[in-house]
Design a protein around this motif. Sequence first.
Motif, PDB file in Angstrom:
ATOM      1  N   LEU A  11      42.847  30.530  33.800  1.00  0.00           N
ATOM      2  CA  LEU A  11      42.456  30.305  35.194  1.00  0.00           C
ATOM      3  C   LEU A  11      43.474  30.926  36.145  1.00  0.00           C
ATOM      4  CD1 LEU A  11      41.267  26.583  34.972  1.00  0.00           C
ATOM      5  CD2 LEU A  11      39.824  28.622  35.152  1.00  0.00           C
ATOM      6  N   PHE A  12      44.744  30.809  35.805  1.00  0.00           N
ATOM      7  CA  PHE A  12      45.796  31.417  36.624  1.00  0.00           C
ATOM      8  C   PHE A  12      45.655  32.938  36.634  1.00  0.00           C
ATOM      9  CE2 PHE A  12      50.057  33.415  36.428  1.00  0.00           C
ATOM     10  CZ  PHE A  12      50.479  33.169  37.729  1.00  0.00           C
ATOM     11  N   HIS A  13      45.476  33.524  35.466  1.00  0.00           N
ATOM     12  CA  HIS A  13      45.403  34.984  35.367  1.00  0.00           C
ATOM     13  C   HIS A  13      44.179  35.540  36.098  1.00  0.00           C
ATOM     14  CE1 HIS A  13      48.102  35.185  31.532  1.00  0.00           C
ATOM     15  NE2 HIS A  13      48.802  35.203  32.657  1.00  0.00           N
ATOM     16  N   THR A  14      43.043  34.867  35.995  1.00  0.00           N
ATOM     17  CA  THR A  14      41.816  35.412  36.591  1.00  0.00           C
ATOM     18  C   THR A  14      41.768  35.213  38.109  1.00  0.00           C
ATOM     19  OG1 THR A  14      40.676  33.341  36.031  1.00  0.00           O
ATOM     20  CG2 THR A  14      40.390  35.207  34.524  1.00  0.00           C
ATOM     21  N   GLY A  15      42.694  34.450  38.646  1.00  0.00           N
ATOM     22  CA  GLY A  15      42.699  34.244  40.082  1.00  0.00           C
ATOM     23  C   GLY A  15      43.691  35.098  40.835  1.00  0.00           C
ATOM     24  N   LEU A  16      44.484  35.897  40.119  1.00  0.00           N
ATOM     25  CA  LEU A  16      45.551  36.647  40.770  1.00  0.00           C
ATOM     26  C   LEU A  16      45.008  37.671  41.758  1.00  0.00           C
ATOM     27  CD1 LEU A  16      47.951  37.273  37.745  1.00  0.00           C
ATOM     28  CD2 LEU A  16      48.264  35.662  39.630  1.00  0.00           C
ATOM     29  N   SER A  17      45.693  37.794  42.880  1.00  0.00           N
ATOM     30  CA  SER A  17      45.292  38.778  43.880  1.00  0.00           C
ATOM     31  C   SER A  17      45.972  40.111  43.657  1.00  0.00           C
ATOM     32  CB  SER A  17      45.628  38.254  45.284  1.00  0.00           C
ATOM     33  OG  SER A  17      47.006  37.968  45.386  1.00  0.00           O
ATOM     34  N   MET A  18      46.693  40.241  42.555  1.00  0.00           N
ATOM     35  CA  MET A  18      47.327  41.504  42.193  1.00  0.00           C
ATOM     36  C   MET A  18      47.320  41.613  40.679  1.00  0.00           C
ATOM     37  SD  MET A  18      51.388  40.547  42.581  1.00  0.00           S
ATOM     38  CE  MET A  18      51.868  41.692  41.298  1.00  0.00           C
ATOM     39  N   ASN A  19      47.377  42.833  40.174  1.00  0.00           N
ATOM     40  CA  ASN A  19      47.439  43.026  38.734  1.00  0.00           C
ATOM     41  C   ASN A  19      48.904  43.025  38.310  1.00  0.00           C
ATOM     42  OD1 ASN A  19      47.333  44.031  36.028  1.00  0.00           O
ATOM     43  ND2 ASN A  19      45.322  44.904  36.487  1.00  0.00           N
ATOM     44  N   PRO A  20      49.351  42.004  37.574  1.00  0.00           N
ATOM     45  CA  PRO A  20      50.767  41.903  37.232  1.00  0.00           C
ATOM     46  C   PRO A  20      51.254  42.995  36.289  1.00  0.00           C
ATOM     47  CG  PRO A  20      49.516  40.256  36.039  1.00  0.00           C
ATOM     48  CD  PRO A  20      48.580  40.889  37.015  1.00  0.00           C
ATOM     49  N   MET A  21      50.319  43.697  35.645  1.00  0.00           N
ATOM     50  CA  MET A  21      50.710  44.795  34.773  1.00  0.00           C
ATOM     51  C   MET A  21      50.820  46.112  35.538  1.00  0.00           C
ATOM     52  SD  MET A  21      51.022  42.977  32.167  1.00  0.00           S
ATOM     53  CE  MET A  21      51.644  44.308  31.161  1.00  0.00           C
ATOM     54  N   ILE A  28      42.629  41.173  40.675  1.00  0.00           N
ATOM     55  CA  ILE A  28      42.026  40.667  39.441  1.00  0.00           C
ATOM     56  C   ILE A  28      40.808  39.806  39.760  1.00  0.00           C
ATOM     57  CG2 ILE A  28      42.386  39.198  37.429  1.00  0.00           C
ATOM     58  CD1 ILE A  28      43.828  41.814  37.233  1.00  0.00           C
ATOM     59  N   SER A  29      40.940  38.951  40.765  1.00  0.00           N
ATOM     60  CA  SER A  29      39.852  38.049  41.113  1.00  0.00           C
ATOM     61  C   SER A  29      38.569  38.834  41.395  1.00  0.00           C
ATOM     62  CB  SER A  29      40.221  37.215  42.343  1.00  0.00           C
ATOM     63  OG  SER A  29      39.120  36.441  42.755  1.00  0.00           O
ATOM     64  N   PRO A  30      37.445  38.446  40.785  1.00  0.00           N
ATOM     65  CA  PRO A  30      36.194  39.193  40.986  1.00  0.00           C
ATOM     66  C   PRO A  30      35.434  38.792  42.245  1.00  0.00           C
ATOM     67  CG  PRO A  30      35.836  37.452  39.397  1.00  0.00           C
ATOM     68  CD  PRO A  30      37.292  37.390  39.763  1.00  0.00           C
ATOM     69  N   PHE A  31      35.969  37.862  43.043  1.00  0.00           N
ATOM     70  CA  PHE A  31      35.242  37.362  44.207  1.00  0.00           C
ATOM     71  C   PHE A  31      35.393  38.309  45.392  1.00  0.00           C
ATOM     72  CE2 PHE A  31      36.230  33.501  41.784  1.00  0.00           C
ATOM     73  CZ  PHE A  31      34.967  32.924  41.705  1.00  0.00           C
ATOM     74  N   LEU A 309      41.039  45.113  31.254  1.00  0.00           N
ATOM     75  CA  LEU A 309      39.592  45.250  31.387  1.00  0.00           C
ATOM     76  C   LEU A 309      39.180  45.346  32.848  1.00  0.00           C
ATOM     77  CD1 LEU A 309      36.977  45.394  29.773  1.00  0.00           C
ATOM     78  CD2 LEU A 309      36.821  42.902  29.910  1.00  0.00           C
ATOM     79  N   ARG A 310      39.796  44.548  33.713  1.00  0.00           N
ATOM     80  CA  ARG A 310      39.471  44.613  35.135  1.00  0.00           C
ATOM     81  C   ARG A 310      39.860  45.968  35.721  1.00  0.00           C
ATOM     82  NH1 ARG A 310      36.243  42.675  38.102  1.00  0.00           N
ATOM     83  NH2 ARG A 310      37.551  42.104  39.871  1.00  0.00           N
ATOM     84  N   ALA A 311      41.017  46.499  35.302  1.00  0.00           N
ATOM     85  CA  ALA A 311      41.442  47.803  35.809  1.00  0.00           C
ATOM     86  C   ALA A 311      40.574  48.921  35.240  1.00  0.00           C
ATOM     87  CB  ALA A 311      42.909  48.044  35.466  1.00  0.00           C
ATOM     88  N   ALA A 312      40.237  48.839  33.951  1.00  0.00           N
ATOM     89  CA  ALA A 312      39.470  49.900  33.296  1.00  0.00           C
ATOM     90  C   ALA A 312      38.058  50.011  33.856  1.00  0.00           C
ATOM     91  CB  ALA A 312      39.417  49.652  31.786  1.00  0.00           C
ATOM     92  N   THR A 313      37.509  48.913  34.352  1.00  0.00           N
ATOM     93  CA  THR A 313      36.157  48.938  34.923  1.00  0.00           C
ATOM     94  C   THR A 313      36.185  49.175  36.433  1.00  0.00           C
ATOM     95  OG1 THR A 313      36.197  46.530  35.154  1.00  0.00           O
ATOM     96  CG2 THR A 313      35.231  47.426  33.138  1.00  0.00           C
TER      97      THR A 313
END
Length: 371
Positions: A11-21, A28-31, A309-313
Amino acid sequence: MRFVAAFAVFLFHTGLSMNPMELTGPPISPFADDTVASWYESLFSNSGFVGVSVFFVLSGFVIAWSARPGMRATAFIRRRLVKIFPNHLVMWALVMLLFATPRADWTVWLPNLFLVHPLIPDLDISLGVNMPAWSLGSELLFYLCFPLLVGPISRIASNRLWLWAAAMVAGLAVYKILAVTVVPDGGGTGVAIEPDLRYWFGYIFPVGRMFEFGLGAILASIVRSGRWVRITPVPAAVLMVLGYVATLFTPAQFALNLVTVIPIGLLVASLADADVRGARTGLQGPVFVWFGKISFGFYLCQSVTIFYLRAATGGPQYSTPVAVLVLIGLFATSILGGWCLHRFVEMPMMRRWASARRPRTDVDPAREHSA
């Protein structure tokens, strides 16, 4: 319970407003709705920290619970290394292949490979390559130290166990005070909550996490000795929720793990005590047991199943209903990754290498494997 902790990290990872990598793409957040995205990120802004703390307390509890007189240190360490390294090496190689190689020279990937990277006070190294693997560096320290700790812990008089449990919490509090008063900022912004050096010392540095592991180990002795105060899981879970809410209003360094360490300890011990008494907790069923088995892989693969996956798409953002479906898809992908690691890496390696070929009687195999 391990899966509940790993899901909190998800839940923490999918809510981030930045890509930590530091991968390209939108948040990251899809909203697409900024209000919903902000609400989601704020609500789960500390859930990852709490989830990792649960891992560490639970690790101390289960390993201490499964220890038996005459346990050989070499056999114990061998089993623990076989438990964590195969999954780690597979994910390390996959991350290097997919995206880390252009960003990581040997000073980054080599310490990460051997899980000593959290000892280095540089977030580019300690959080480099496969980011979730930083916590394995702490687990590695726990495993190496446990054979030295199990004897002294077992010799603590039963009427002093609670005093030692309090000492672990007090030790963590002192450590946190040192982090905010003695450790310099070190520049940077950490993970948007603390300057780099202070964040590393207060959260990443494995030595500072020994207090949580020690608390878990002592709580195991408390439950085993019959000294548990019989706090049941429901009030312990309520206290855990209140502790989490408190982290949202607490200075960052103390919110990372100090505010919740007591509720976490009480929840772990209350669930164990309920198991001993044969009481229902809702976690003993086959579904939760299966999720628990794949939880290590589920946690470890999230750099790929979420960040990459979020970055690749292209990281597109969607209307709220579609974004919820995307989150479900990311969850399912992470579950699949966790199952693959458990089924095709972890279990075969445990069967082949975790035990010596000759018969051994120093531990209960089923209980030790559950650790």
